[in-house]
Design a protein around this motif. Structure first.
Motif, PDB file in Angstrom:
ATOM      1  N   THR A   1      29.013  34.533  41.035  1.00  0.00           N
ATOM      2  CA  THR A   1      29.690  35.176  39.938  1.00  0.00           C
ATOM      3  C   THR A   1      30.678  34.373  39.242  1.00  0.00           C
ATOM      4  N   VAL A   2      30.511  33.985  38.085  1.00  0.00           N
ATOM      5  CA  VAL A   2      31.369  33.010  37.183  1.00  0.00           C
ATOM      6  C   VAL A   2      32.210  33.935  36.032  1.00  0.00           C
ATOM      7  N   THR A   3      33.294  33.869  35.908  1.00  0.00           N
ATOM      8  CA  THR A   3      34.144  34.617  34.815  1.00  0.00           C
ATOM      9  C   THR A   3      34.844  33.557  34.301  1.00  0.00           C
ATOM     10  N   VAL A   4      34.479  33.481  32.901  1.00  0.00           N
ATOM     11  CA  VAL A   4      35.232  32.728  31.948  1.00  0.00           C
ATOM     12  C   VAL A   4      36.059  33.334  30.903  1.00  0.00           C
ATOM     13  N   THR A   5      37.318  32.744  31.091  1.00  0.00           N
ATOM     14  CA  THR A   5      38.397  33.345  29.985  1.00  0.00           C
ATOM     15  C   THR A   5      38.665  32.376  29.153  1.00  0.00           C
ATOM     16  N   LEU A   6      38.547  32.506  27.882  1.00  0.00           N
ATOM     17  CA  LEU A   6      38.446  31.646  26.651  1.00  0.00           C
ATOM     18  C   LEU A   6      39.998  30.954  26.798  1.00  0.00           C
ATOM     19  N   PRO A   7      40.243  29.662  26.559  1.00  0.00           N
ATOM     20  CA  PRO A   7      39.103  28.837  26.184  1.00  0.00           C
ATOM     21  C   PRO A   7      38.443  27.911  27.207  1.00  0.00           C
ATOM     22  N   ASN A   8      39.131  27.806  28.367  1.00  0.00           N
ATOM     23  CA  ASN A   8      38.470  26.963  29.599  1.00  0.00           C
ATOM     24  C   ASN A   8      39.009  27.373  30.986  1.00  0.00           C
ATOM     25  N   THR A   9      39.340  28.617  31.293  1.00  0.00           N
ATOM     26  CA  THR A   9      39.622  29.291  32.583  1.00  0.00           C
ATOM     27  C   THR A   9      38.469  29.653  33.346  1.00  0.00           C
ATOM     28  N   VAL A  10      37.963  29.247  34.527  1.00  0.00           N
ATOM     29  CA  VAL A  10      36.642  29.542  34.861  1.00  0.00           C
ATOM     30  C   VAL A  10      37.169  29.922  36.585  1.00  0.00           C
ATOM     31  N   LEU A  11      36.669  31.122  36.697  1.00  0.00           N
ATOM     32  CA  LEU A  11      36.895  31.640  38.109  1.00  0.00           C
ATOM     33  C   LEU A  11      35.512  31.717  38.663  1.00  0.00           C
ATOM     34  N   THR A  12      35.358  31.565  39.818  1.00  0.00           N
ATOM     35  CA  THR A  12      34.108  31.906  40.538  1.00  0.00           C
ATOM     36  C   THR A  12      34.375  32.365  41.985  1.00  0.00           C
ATOM     37  N   GLU A  13      33.047  33.061  42.137  1.00  0.00           N
ATOM     38  CA  GLU A  13      32.903  33.964  43.518  1.00  0.00           C
ATOM     39  C   GLU A  13      31.642  33.924  44.075  1.00  0.00           C
ATOM     40  N   LEU A  14      31.475  33.398  45.094  1.00  0.00           N
ATOM     41  CA  LEU A  14      30.255  33.215  45.851  1.00  0.00           C
ATOM     42  C   LEU A  14      30.116  34.344  47.020  1.00  0.00           C
TER      43      LEU A  14
END
Length: 223
Positions: free
Chosen positions: A45-58
């Protein structure tokens, strides 16, 4: 952001249209993607908050629990390495297809980048592998530089601060040399001939309209 994601998405800026084409779903002010990786053993699961914040969960699909062993570089087992490779490849694909390079992230840097693109048809050139935060614009006809973008410490401009800032260098007329340089807002050209260039910090201290005038003059001087 974990170290793997931080490295991949460093100096990157998400593009909404590309996120949507890739399959991200807009949820409020975020964009979310869920996809299987490593032969469907995991869901990323990849969650992007503009402009460049990226959170991931495997998530381990068998246990339905978060999996994090791949994030620790000290875990070197074959299975963990396999998961780490699949995870890294998936994130790199998202970066390649949904993000654009954005080394200079201030609003005024974006203004100059877009103006050079629209008015002169010129893109930034990154000429120095050892200095990825330095770039130039040059005229397509004369091949002469007319502006630079760089990230440097304020201290390198003679200011009493180690804050990292984005600066631009423009070509300088004799009249500008006499009227502008004050070593507070307008500085002698950093890393350039100080008789022919001057520097400003792209933090709003110089109005946008003045920046665009300086850019046009600098372009004309590079004839």
């Amino acid at each position: 952001m974990d170290n793997i994601a931080a490295l991949i998405f460093k100096n990157q800026r998400a593009q909404i249209d590309k996120l949507l084409r890739f399959g991200f779903q807009k949820r409020g002010n975020q964009f979310v993607s869920q996809a299987p990786i490593d032969n469907q053993a995991f869901t990323l699961t990849v969650t992007v908050t503009l402009p460049n914040t990226v959170l991931t969960e495997l998530t381990d699909n068998e246990t339905q629990q978060p999996y994090t062993l791949h994030l620790n570089p000290n875990n070197t087992g074959e299975f963990v390495a396999q998961v780490r490779t699949a995870y890294t490849t998936a994130l790199q694909t998202i970066a390649d297809q949904c993000f654009e390079t954005d080394v200079f992230q201030t609003a005024q840097a974006h203004l100059l980048i877009e103006t050079c693109r629209q008015n002169y048809g010129d893109e930034l050139e990154f000429l120095w592998q050892k200095f990825p935060d330095n770039a130039i614009w040059r005229r397509s006809d004369t091949k002469k530089w007319y502006a630079l973008l760089m990230k440097i410490s304020k201290r390198k401009l003679g200011l009493d601060s180690d804050e990292l800032v984005t600066i631009t260098d423009f070509r300088l007329t004799d009249k500008q040399r006499e009227q502008l340089i004050d070593n507070q807002t307008y500085f002698p050209g950093y890393h350039m001939n100080k008789q022919h260039w001057f520097t400003v910090i792209l933090d709003g201290s110089v109005p946008d309209a003045d920046l665009l005038k300086f850019l046009q003059t600098s372009y004309e001087l590079a004839h």
